[in-house]
Write a protein that holds these residues in place. Structure first.
Motif, short mmCIF file in Angstrom:
data_model
loop_
_atom_site.label_atom_id
_atom_site.label_comp_id
_atom_site.label_asym_id
_atom_site.label_seq_id
_atom_site.Cartn_x
_atom_site.Cartn_y
_atom_site.Cartn_z
N VAL A 120 3.11 -12.89 6.43
CA VAL A 120 1.57 -13.61 5.83
C VAL A 120 0.75 -11.78 5.41
CG1 VAL A 120 -0.11 -13.96 6.17
CG2 VAL A 120 1.16 -15.00 6.26
N VAL A 121 1.13 -11.50 6.77
CA VAL A 121 0.26 -10.10 7.05
C VAL A 121 1.14 -8.71 6.76
CG1 VAL A 121 -1.09 -10.38 8.92
CG2 VAL A 121 0.96 -9.49 9.10
N GLU A 122 2.28 -9.05 5.84
CA GLU A 122 2.64 -7.66 5.83
C GLU A 122 3.22 -7.85 3.92
OE1 GLU A 122 7.20 -7.51 7.53
OE2 GLU A 122 5.73 -6.70 9.20
N ALA A 123 2.56 -8.87 3.74
CA ALA A 123 2.88 -9.10 2.15
C ALA A 123 2.02 -7.88 1.09
CB ALA A 123 1.37 -10.57 1.72
N LEU A 124 2.84 -7.41 -0.21
CA LEU A 124 2.19 -6.60 -1.16
C LEU A 124 1.81 -6.51 -2.45
CD1 LEU A 124 5.94 -4.17 0.15
CD2 LEU A 124 3.34 -3.77 1.11
N ASN A 125 0.62 -6.24 -2.04
CA ASN A 125 -0.03 -5.91 -3.47
C ASN A 125 0.33 -4.47 -4.39
OD1 ASN A 125 -1.01 -3.43 -2.89
ND2 ASN A 125 -3.57 -4.41 -2.44
N SER A 126 -0.24 -4.99 -5.51
CA SER A 126 0.69 -3.73 -7.08
C SER A 126 0.67 -2.13 -5.77
CB SER A 126 0.88 -4.49 -7.90
OG SER A 126 -0.84 -3.44 -8.00
N ALA A 127 -0.88 -2.37 -5.59
CA ALA A 127 -0.38 -1.16 -5.08
C ALA A 127 0.27 -0.60 -3.87
CB ALA A 127 -2.00 -0.55 -4.50
N ARG A 128 1.30 -1.47 -3.43
CA ARG A 128 2.02 -1.53 -1.67
C ARG A 128 1.62 -1.51 -1.06
NH1 ARG A 128 6.79 -2.64 -2.51
NH2 ARG A 128 8.45 -1.63 -1.03
N ASN A 188 -5.94 -7.01 10.08
CA ASN A 188 -7.24 -6.91 10.21
C ASN A 188 -8.51 -7.81 9.35
OD1 ASN A 188 -7.79 -5.44 12.06
ND2 ASN A 188 -7.85 -3.11 10.59
N ARG A 189 -8.08 -8.09 7.97
CA ARG A 189 -7.84 -9.00 6.50
C ARG A 189 -7.76 -10.02 7.02
NH1 ARG A 189 -7.58 -7.64 0.45
NH2 ARG A 189 -8.33 -10.23 -0.04
N LEU A 190 -6.88 -10.89 7.45
CA LEU A 190 -6.69 -11.60 8.26
C LEU A 190 -7.59 -12.20 8.99
CD1 LEU A 190 -4.94 -14.84 8.53
CD2 LEU A 190 -3.58 -13.39 9.97
N LYS A 191 -8.12 -11.74 10.31
CA LYS A 191 -8.77 -11.56 10.71
C LYS A 191 -10.25 -12.13 10.86
CE LYS A 191 -6.36 -9.03 14.71
NZ LYS A 191 -6.71 -7.76 15.66
N VAL A 194 -4.61 -14.35 0.04
CA VAL A 194 -3.58 -13.26 -0.11
C VAL A 194 -2.67 -13.89 -1.25
CG1 VAL A 194 -0.71 -13.81 0.62
CG2 VAL A 194 -2.91 -14.62 2.74
N SER A 195 -2.66 -14.98 -1.91
CA SER A 195 -2.24 -14.67 -3.52
C SER A 195 -3.42 -14.20 -4.19
CB SER A 195 -2.30 -16.38 -3.72
OG SER A 195 -1.42 -16.91 -3.26
N SER A 196 -4.24 -14.10 -4.05
CA SER A 196 -5.44 -13.37 -4.87
C SER A 196 -5.29 -11.21 -4.65
CB SER A 196 -7.14 -13.32 -5.07
OG SER A 196 -8.09 -12.40 -4.92
N PHE A 197 -4.93 -11.39 -3.15
CA PHE A 197 -4.31 -10.42 -2.77
C PHE A 197 -3.75 -9.31 -3.70
CE2 PHE A 197 -2.31 -7.62 0.14
CZ PHE A 197 -2.90 -5.87 0.05
N VAL A 198 -2.02 -10.20 -3.56
CA VAL A 198 -0.80 -10.14 -3.86
C VAL A 198 -0.83 -9.92 -5.67
CG1 VAL A 198 1.41 -10.78 -4.07
CG2 VAL A 198 0.44 -11.36 -1.43
N GLY A 199 -1.36 -11.01 -6.26
CA GLY A 199 -1.59 -11.10 -7.42
C GLY A 199 0.00 -11.31 -7.81
#
Length: 70
Positions: free
Chosen positions: A7-15, A21-24, A46-51
């Motif tokens: 979850v916290v190590e999920a990457l977006n397209s910018a890696r 912090n975002r989770l908190k 998370v889904s929106s962040f990951v794209g």
């Protein structure tokens, strides 16, 4: 809130990592909501962040809230 590191190590397209912090911040913003709604908001965020970025780890989440009646 229980979650795997995916979850916290999920990457977006910018890696960039989703991060703790975002989770908190999301949990603080939703502290008064029912567990089901918090989980739904988290999954959506998370889904929106990951794209469309490909993930390399599983993501497991569980939200538990205690309702105490006086």
């Amino acid at each position: 809130m229980l979650y795997t590191d995916g979850v916290v190590e999920a990457l977006n397209s910018a890696r960039q990592f989703y991060g703790t912090n975002r989770l908190k911040q999301l949990l603080k913003k939703n502290v008064k909501k029912a567990a089901e709604l918090v989980l739904s908001d988290l999954v959506n965020d998370v889904s929106s962040f990951v794209g469309q970025a490909k993930q390399h780890d599983d993501m497991t989440m569980m939200v538990i809230k205690l309702n105490s009646e006086s």
